[in-house]
Scaffold this active site. Structure first.
Site, PDB file in Angstrom:
ATOM      1  N   LYS A  49      -7.304   2.556  11.978  1.00  0.00           N
ATOM      2  CA  LYS A  49      -6.820   3.822  12.533  1.00  0.00           C
ATOM      3  C   LYS A  49      -6.914   4.888  11.444  1.00  0.00           C
ATOM      4  O   LYS A  49      -6.107   4.937  10.522  1.00  0.00           O
ATOM      5  CB  LYS A  49      -5.364   3.718  13.002  1.00  0.00           C
ATOM      6  CG  LYS A  49      -4.974   4.957  13.809  1.00  0.00           C
ATOM      7  CD  LYS A  49      -3.501   5.295  13.757  1.00  0.00           C
ATOM      8  CE  LYS A  49      -3.098   6.181  12.643  1.00  0.00           C
ATOM      9  NZ  LYS A  49      -3.637   7.552  12.615  1.00  0.00           N
ATOM     10  N   GLU A 105      -0.362   1.728  -0.367  1.00  0.00           N
ATOM     11  CA  GLU A 105      -0.868   2.604  -1.438  1.00  0.00           C
ATOM     12  C   GLU A 105      -0.337   3.999  -1.137  1.00  0.00           C
ATOM     13  O   GLU A 105      -0.815   4.654  -0.203  1.00  0.00           O
ATOM     14  CB  GLU A 105      -2.406   2.611  -1.421  1.00  0.00           C
ATOM     15  CG  GLU A 105      -3.035   1.295  -1.808  1.00  0.00           C
ATOM     16  CD  GLU A 105      -2.886   0.984  -3.287  1.00  0.00           C
ATOM     17  OE1 GLU A 105      -2.621   1.895  -4.073  1.00  0.00           O
ATOM     18  OE2 GLU A 105      -3.017  -0.199  -3.630  1.00  0.00           O
ATOM     19  N   CYS A 142      -3.935  11.254  -4.722  1.00  0.00           N
ATOM     20  CA  CYS A 142      -2.696  10.545  -5.026  1.00  0.00           C
ATOM     21  C   CYS A 142      -2.410  10.462  -6.516  1.00  0.00           C
ATOM     22  O   CYS A 142      -1.257  10.409  -6.911  1.00  0.00           O
ATOM     23  CB  CYS A 142      -2.768   9.150  -4.434  1.00  0.00           C
ATOM     24  SG  CYS A 142      -4.243   8.269  -4.958  1.00  0.00           S
ATOM     25  N   GLU A 176       5.715  15.232  -4.274  1.00  0.00           N
ATOM     26  CA  GLU A 176       4.256  15.275  -4.200  1.00  0.00           C
ATOM     27  C   GLU A 176       3.873  16.472  -3.320  1.00  0.00           C
ATOM     28  O   GLU A 176       4.096  16.461  -2.109  1.00  0.00           O
ATOM     29  CB  GLU A 176       3.744  13.969  -3.587  1.00  0.00           C
ATOM     30  CG  GLU A 176       2.246  13.903  -3.608  1.00  0.00           C
ATOM     31  CD  GLU A 176       1.705  12.643  -2.975  1.00  0.00           C
ATOM     32  OE1 GLU A 176       2.199  12.255  -1.895  1.00  0.00           O
ATOM     33  OE2 GLU A 176       0.771  12.055  -3.546  1.00  0.00           O
TER      34      GLU A 176
END
Ligand code: NAD
Length: 494
Positions: free
Chosen positions: A191, A265, A298, A396
């Site tokens: 997905k 992750e 990331c 973040e």
């Protein structure tokens, strides 16, 4: 003009080796974030479609040939899958530029080049014998008799794997999951992010060309509801996810009642430490990478910790570098930074920047939208005079925004680096490599780069996070093993 080279993509879902329309007939546009033009359409998966895809993957695993193929046969299929993708390398680069907003050099080197190289390695891994002998030993038994024991340890595939991916590196991350999952004999329901679904369907086309058995790879698009359904369904054995820490923890909770394995992750707020003896040119070239993928990465070094004796010069030169960045449509070869993925993401970045200003930070450069008519652009932005406890240093942001924080001692640098809920990647710049190596051992992070190496994701090197940056590892032997279960088969002779 700049996306004219691309065909208009139009995909249905890929389930059980066939193209299947959404059960409610719904299709969604895919938008180029630089031009706001429609570059394709995809069917949106419903709960019925998720059910069909899981059923197909389950059947392919339980009854199909894939998990039972000899290593040599499966390796040949993985090689054919890779070859089908390699043939489309140039098209994939164009597609990633248009769909994710990546600049061409990054699209070519990292988004597409690296995953194709990993697949070379995984064809070798697929060919390996999954069985290894256990040592012969003498075992005691209930009867008191001693028997000679020996056996074999076999790494068997986990089963049906749901792979859920984010928008920022779509092809790269889809391959990072689908590659090792298929290599080890699992079947997959992929997905992708609703913002960047097209590359997932290129993988489906490669699966057809490579003649993978029906149901081995399935692609269902959609948003949260589709992702949730994949996590809760008892027929799925494992969820491999890349995305935000918030969704990562939701996935863990969703997968808990059925005790699925999860590989997560997640995000980062990566520190880059510049010691007093650092090569400043080297450190600055790494520090300027806050613009990589418009800051939507990331492990981007968004917290730069610089020795106070160098801080002023460092900030001055970093500002110069950031002001040279050419923001615009990445299809233009002169452009060095593209757009954010959507307007909503840009608004999120803006609210963090506003928060940083309101808290009292000094905006060194940026902090605005560039004057471009179309597209979700934002200028490279740098703050100083900030406290590491502020949101701008802790959250973040996922935009081209960095902070510089001064320090006086190595102890202080380590303390600030570790004062984060994340722990994905860190960098240290120093002429004293031994000292940097000692410091690296105290940094709470899945990866520490000494004097460079940012962006070198190797098929041989495990990658993953401490703390809220994730669970488990991708790449390396550890990354392959995540997709397997260990079975010990013992044989005892009297
Ligand atoms: P996101 O977490 O919002 O979404 C990721 C995927 O999860 C999407 O496909 C989304 O539709 C799906 N999803 C959302 N809610 C779900 C739910 N409850 N259950 C199941 N699936 C659900 O992330 P994003 O905004 O697409 O991507 C940015 C994030 O990805 C950043 O946090 C970034 O750090 C992270 N990321 C991590 C790595 C890494 O290797 N550690 C690499 C790239 C990106």
């Amino acid at each position: 003009m700049l996306t004219a080279k691309l065909k208009q993509y139009d995909y249905d879902l890929f389930i059980d080796g066939k193209w299947v329309p959404s059960s409610n007939g719904m299709k969604e546009d895919v938008i180029n974030p630089a031009t706001e033009e429609v570059i394709g359409k995809v069917s949106v998966g419903t709960m019925d479609n998720v059910d069909q895809a899981i059923q197909a993957a389950r059947r392919a695993f339980d009854e199909g040939p894939w998990p039972r193929m000899s290593p040599r046969e499966r390796s040949a299929k993985i090689a054919a899958f890779r070859d089908a993708l390699k043939k489309r390398e140039a098209e994939l680069v164009d597609l990633i530029v248009a769909e994710s907003g990546a600049i061409r050099s990054l699209a070519s080197f990292q988004h597409v080049g690296m995953p194709l190289r990993w697949l070379d390695y995984w064809t070798e891994v697929a060919a390996r014998n999954p069985m290894s002998p256990l040592p012969v030993n003498v075992n005691d038994t209930f009867s008191g008799k001693k028997v000679l024991g020996a056996g074999a340890m076999v790494r068997v595939p986990k089963g049906v794997v749901a792979a859920i991916t984010p928008f920022n590196f779509p092809f790269f991350l889809n391959v990072a999951k689908v590659g090792p999952a298929l290599t080890t004999g699992n079947t997959v329901v992929l997905k992708p992010s609703p913002f960047t679904p097209l590359e997932a369907f290129v993988l489906a086309e490669a699966a057809i060309e490579a003649d993978l058995p029906e149901g081995v790879l399935n692609v269902v698009t959609g948003g949260t509801d589709v992702g949730q359904q994949l996590c809760v369904d008892p027929r799925v054995d494992m969820v491999t996810f890349t995305g935000s820490d918030t969704v990562g923890s939701a996935i863990m909770a969703q997968a808990a009642p059925t005790l699925k394995r999860v590989l997560l992750e997640l995000g980062g707020k990566s520190p880059l430490i510049v010691r007093q003896d650092a090569d400043l040119n080297l450190a600055l070239s790494a520090g300027s990478l806050i613009c990589t993928q418009s800051g939507q990465g990331c492990s981007i070094p968004t917290r730069q910790l610089v020795h106070n004796s160098l801080k002023e010069e460092y900030i001055h030169r970093l500002k110069e570098n950031l002001e040279k960045v050419v923001v615009g449509n990445p299809a233009d070869p002169q452009v060095t930074m593209g757009p954010l993925i959507r307007d909503k993401q840009r608004e999120r970045v803006e609210s963090f920047v506003q928060g940083g200003v309101e808290a009292g930070g000094t905006l060194v450069t940026g902090g605005r939208r560039p004057s471009l008519d179309k597209g979700y652009f934002y200028q490279p932005t740098l703050f100083t005079d900030v406290d590491n406890s502020w949101d701008i240093c802790q959250e973040e942001i996922f935009g081209p925004v960095g902070v510089v924080i001064g320090f006086d001692t190595d102890e202080e640098a380590i303390r600030i680096a570790n004062d984060s809920k994340f722990g994905l990647s860190a960098q240290i710049y120093s002429a004293n490599v031994g000292k940097a190596f000692e410091m690296a051992q105290r940094i709470q992070s899945g990866q520490v780069l000494l004097n460079g190496g940012y962006g070198a994701y190797s098929e041989y090197i495990p990658f993953g996070g401490f703390k809220r940056s994730g669970l488990g590892r991708e790449m390396g032997e550890e990354g392959i093993n995540e997709y397997t279960e260990i079975k010990s088969i013992l044989f005892h002779g009297a």
